[in-house]
Design an enzyme around this catalytic site. Structure first.
Site, PDB file in Angstrom:
ATOM      1  N   LYS B 190       9.957 -13.012  -7.142  1.00 26.24           N
ATOM      2  CA  LYS B 190      10.454 -11.812  -6.400  1.00 26.24           C
ATOM      3  C   LYS B 190      11.179 -12.374  -5.111  1.00 26.24           C
ATOM      4  O   LYS B 190      10.562 -13.265  -4.366  1.00 26.24           O
ATOM      5  CB  LYS B 190       9.318 -10.964  -6.024  1.00 26.24           C
ATOM      6  CG  LYS B 190       9.891  -9.634  -5.584  1.00 26.24           C
ATOM      7  CD  LYS B 190       8.535  -8.511  -5.625  1.00 26.24           C
ATOM      8  CE  LYS B 190       9.016  -7.329  -5.014  1.00 26.24           C
ATOM      9  NZ  LYS B 190       7.673  -6.163  -4.913  1.00 26.24           N
ATOM     10  N   SER B 265       8.155  -1.765  -7.081  1.00 32.66           N
ATOM     11  CA  SER B 265       9.383  -2.457  -6.612  1.00 32.66           C
ATOM     12  C   SER B 265       9.688  -3.979  -7.434  1.00 32.66           C
ATOM     13  O   SER B 265      10.660  -4.456  -7.176  1.00 32.66           O
ATOM     14  CB  SER B 265       9.388  -2.880  -5.022  1.00 32.66           C
ATOM     15  OG  SER B 265       8.252  -3.716  -4.753  1.00 32.66           O
ATOM     16  N   SER B 289       3.351  -1.988  -6.912  1.00 34.39           N
ATOM     17  CA  SER B 289       4.579  -2.646  -7.135  1.00 34.39           C
ATOM     18  C   SER B 289       4.520  -3.909  -8.403  1.00 34.39           C
ATOM     19  O   SER B 289       5.378  -4.242  -8.870  1.00 34.39           O
ATOM     20  CB  SER B 289       5.380  -3.261  -6.037  1.00 34.39           C
ATOM     21  OG  SER B 289       5.642  -2.161  -5.270  1.00 34.39           O
TER      22      SER B 289
END
EC number: 6.3.5.7
Lengths: 159, 641
Positions: B190, B265, B289
């Site tokens: 990420k 997210s 997330s």
């Protein structure tokens, strides 16, 4: 940006220095009365009509509650906003902060705040400086510098 | 039907099926993605019959076909030996990373389809046996990324070193050196997790082009164990969002339906694993997330206990809630990745010194399970998570999952968490308050984008005003409000007191139960743009996950069924929550759940063992291969023009 600096701004802002518990209670009332639509939206997903989100609309006194003033918050947070952004954000932020209001009715008497989940203490390392080897890489990220110094424009301390 | 089995009669002539162009259009969902059909490249379509990962309705709708692409020209296909040079890349049903079925169907028409296998372990096996090389696997992943990225947009950056890193692994194998447990494992990271010399922007303009001078501890550990970082995955800016639409750079599509969000997210990390652009990936979980996108994309998402994994190098959003989590296509993969990154780190004082047990012993083969492998495990189904407002498909998938656990020997009872609905406002107060403080470091002076101004305050204001996106600015402003002098007690402190109440409720429920279960989200993936302008509707979607962060507990989300929607159904995840630092039990239960979820094969429109090759001209170079591990449970028939 220095956190300290913006805290200083906050504490010098006279209109939100002191709130008595009584005032908070009134805020809470205003929250729940003005947030019926958002509360509904929330209820769609969280079922339990909580003891908190009911029956607090009788003594609303909206003059006590200072709704968020986006321009001054933006100044405190050091974020420039265009007029269009202010117009867009204001209702959304107000809606969310109204929704935060439901916390005011939770009975937290003698409940200790938890700064995070369970913590074992004593994991701090010794407070001693260490040399970071990859300095050039750090320097490469700095937009503007001169020898060992970061370069910034003149500092005018309005506060 | 004009198809035949390549295995039975490999020399027969190939016939182009009339339905094929239509099929391609269906599978790719968006009309603009229909390739121009012309030789000499070929698109391959495999039969869905006999596969369990597509709902019966979609099988009927699409005649039982999945889309496969191959970059090898047809001659390879004529040779039996080369037939495994195939990459499944179909968008929609065929991108699902693992068999998914509704637990609801387990009682009807049940058939045995081999359960999902760990990609980390099978990679290791095929590398050690010499069946394939890390370079070959690398090329296959890179070509797959080239093929699928234009539609999916999972990555913000692809590493230039993937091949070099893979060759390094091959050289080690050639020299007979010991291989780390993650050798040859391709990992997406990420974008809010720092990678040395590789862009790390948290999907924010304010950090555009920023290359950190160090690796996050989790990344450093992965590299030390032989893992190869494929690239940086898309996300909501600084983790603030539930759809990945709040990225400053691009919107990621859900591989199951390109018109839907992948969740967020960590949407890029979840979608990349679902589309097999990488084997596993790292995400971060502040309020769900990792778990919500895992549910939306049909993969496994693991959020460890707060403190289990060092946050050093994770760009702070809400420090008291943030954890780095793992995605995989199996529980075993997510668990092994977690093992690799766990442990105390002197650079993060909140990381725990608790021992990290060897999770791998929990990942037994399905053959070794007893008849009631989870006998006596006490499971609490959280009542508040199944009340109205939760999509009925999600509710029934969760209830079916509970029945499946019962069938495995668990004792399932309902538990109540009275404070459950308080978690959402408490979470958003804490997260926005902490973010307003944490994000004050992005000032345009030391790194990131700077907007020059005449005096310093203007420089801060303009750099931040132009660098941050709308959602980030709003959360900073809300947090600034909540932390204002005089309001602190009413908001931040009160939210922390509510956190204490929530922790106590969870503790009581976990004293009576070994694990708790709930849906991972109130609905399956929704449409891109659907909730973009309604913050409260978006926040409400986090109701299932935020409490777990407030309590700091570990939780895993794994696929448990499909609901209607998209071309081939939409996945739904089951959330399993455990006691602090007891990831071991969590992994054991979820591994057994995953491996025993019964599947219903259904009947496809074509015979099992069908494969179609269509000409295709838009493919890049290189040969598609999954290192011989291509494991769709069908054999193939070639049909071409």
């Amino acid at each position: 940006m220095a956190t300290r600096a913006f805290l200083a701004v906050i504490s010098s802002s006279p209109n939100r220095c002191f709130i008595t518990p009584r005032m908070i209670k009134n805020q809470a009332s205003a929250f729940s009365s003005s947030s019926s639509s958002s509360a509904l939206q929330f209820q769609r997903h969280s079922r339990k009509p909580h003891r908190i989100s009911r029956s607090f609309s009788s003594e609303t006194n909206s003059s006590v509650l200072q709704p968020p003033d986006i321009s001054s918050l933006a100044k405190t947070a050091r974020i420039s906003l265009t007029p269009a952004e202010i117009e867009e954000y204001e209702p959304k932020i107000r809606q969310v902060i109204d929704w935060f209001g439901q916390l005011q009715q939770v009975d937290v008497n003698s409940v200790e705040p938890a700064i995070r989940a369970d913590m074992e203490g004593g994991n701090l390392r010794e407070d001693a400086p260490e040399t970071f080897e990859n300095r050039d890489s750090i320097r490469a990220s700095i937009p503007s510098f001169d020898e060992a110094y970061l370069k910034v424009p003149k500092v005018l301390n309005k506060e | 039907m004009c198809s035949f089995s390549i295995r039975k009669s490999p020399n027969s002539s190939f016939i182009f099926p009339k339905f094929a162009p239509l099929l391609v259009r269906h599978c790719l969902t968006l009309p603009s993605l229909v390739p121009i059909l012309k030789p000499p490249r070929f698109r391959v379509v495999a039969s869905l019959s006999g596969t369990s990962w597509v709902s019966q309705a979609s099988k009927e709708k699409y005649g039982g076909w999945a889309l496969i692409e191959d970059e090898a020209p047809l001659p390879h296909w004529k040779s039996k030996k080369k037939w495994r040079n195939v990459v499944i890349t179909g968008v929609g049903s065929s991108l699902s990373s693992r068999p998914i079925v509704s637990a609801a169907s387990s009682t009807i028409d049940a058939a045995t389809v081999s359960p999902p296998q760990s990609q980390i372990l099978s990679t290791r096996r095929s590398l050690l046996s010499g069946e394939t090389t890390a370079s070959e696997i690398a090329k296959s992943y890179l070509s797959r990324i080239r093929l699928t990225e234009p539609q999916l947009k999972c990555f913000l950056h692809i590493s230039e070193n993937v091949l070099k890193d893979a060759q390094e692994i091959d050289a080690r194998i050639a020299r007979g050196e010991e291989l780390g447990p993650l050798a040859g494992v391709f990992i997406g990271v990420k974008d809010n997790i720092c990678t040395e010399g590789m862009p790390s922007t948290a999907a924010s303009r304010i950090l555009e082009h920023y290359r950190p001078p160090f690796d996050a501890t989790a990344v450093k550990k992965i590299k030390e164990l032989g893992g190869i970082v494929v690239g940086k995955t898309n996300m909501d800016e600084f983790g603030m969002g539930s759809t990945t639409e709040a990225s400053a750079f691009q919107v990621t599509a859900n591989p199951w339906d390109l018109t839907r969000v992948p969740g967020g997210s960590s949407g890029g990390s979840a979608a990349a694993v679902a589309a097999r652009q990488c084997m596993v990936s790292l995400g971060s979980d502040t309020g769900g997330s990792v778990r919500q996108p895992a549910s939306f994309c049909g993969v496994v998402g693991l959020k460890p206990t707060y403190g289990r994994v060092s946050r050093f190098g994770l760009m702070a959003y809400a420090s008291s809630l943030d954890v780095i989590g793992c995605f995989g296509s199996t529980v075993a993969d997510a668990g092994m990745l977690l093992h690799a990154i766990s442990g105390y780190d002197r650079f993060d004082s909140t990381s725990s010194k608790q021992d990290v047990p060897e999770f791998q012993s929990q990942f037994l083969s399905v053959d070794s399970f007893e008849s009631k492998p989870l006998k006596g495990v006490k499971v609490g189904l959280i009542r508040e998570t199944l009340e109205e407002g939760v999509d009925c498909g999600v509710r029934s998938a969760t209830q079916e999952a509970a029945s499946h656990l019962e069938a495995l020997g668990c004792l399932v009872t309902e538990v109540s968490l009275p404070s459950f609905s308080l978690g959402l406002p408490a979470y958003y107060v804490i997260a926005s308050s902490e973010s307003s403080s944490n994000l004050s470091r992005y000032d345009g002076v030391r790194y990131g984008n700077q907007v020059m101004a005449e005096e310093l305050n203007k420089l801060y204001e303009c750099s931040r005003g132009e660098g941050f996106g709308g959602e980030v600015k709003m959360r900073i402003l809300m947090g600034t409000y909540a932390l204002s002098a005089g309001y602190y007690d009413a908001y931040y402190k009160r939210a922390q007191q509510v956190r204490t109440i929530i922790r106590k409720d969870f503790k009581a429920a976990l004293d009576q139960n070994d694990i708790l279960i709930s849906p991972a989200a109130p609905s399956a993936a929704y449409k891109i743009g659907e909730k973009k302008d309604d913050p409260l509707a978006m926040y409400a979607g986090d109701i299932m996950t935020v409490n777990v962060n407030l309590a700091g507990l570990p939780a895993i989300v794994l696929p448990c069924g499909l609901v209607e929607g998209g071309p081939s159904g939409l996945p739904v995840g089951l959330q399993i929550i455990g006691a602090a630092f007891d990831e071991e039990k969590l992994l054991k239960v979820s591994h057994i759940f995953e491996q025993t979820l019964k599947v219903s094969p259904g009947k496809g429109g074509l015979e099992e063992g069908t494969l179609v090759v269509l000409p295709l001209d838009d493919l890049g170079g290189g040969r598609g291969t999954l290192g011989g591990r291509f494991s769709m449970s069908t054999s193939f028939v070639l049909v071409t023009a």
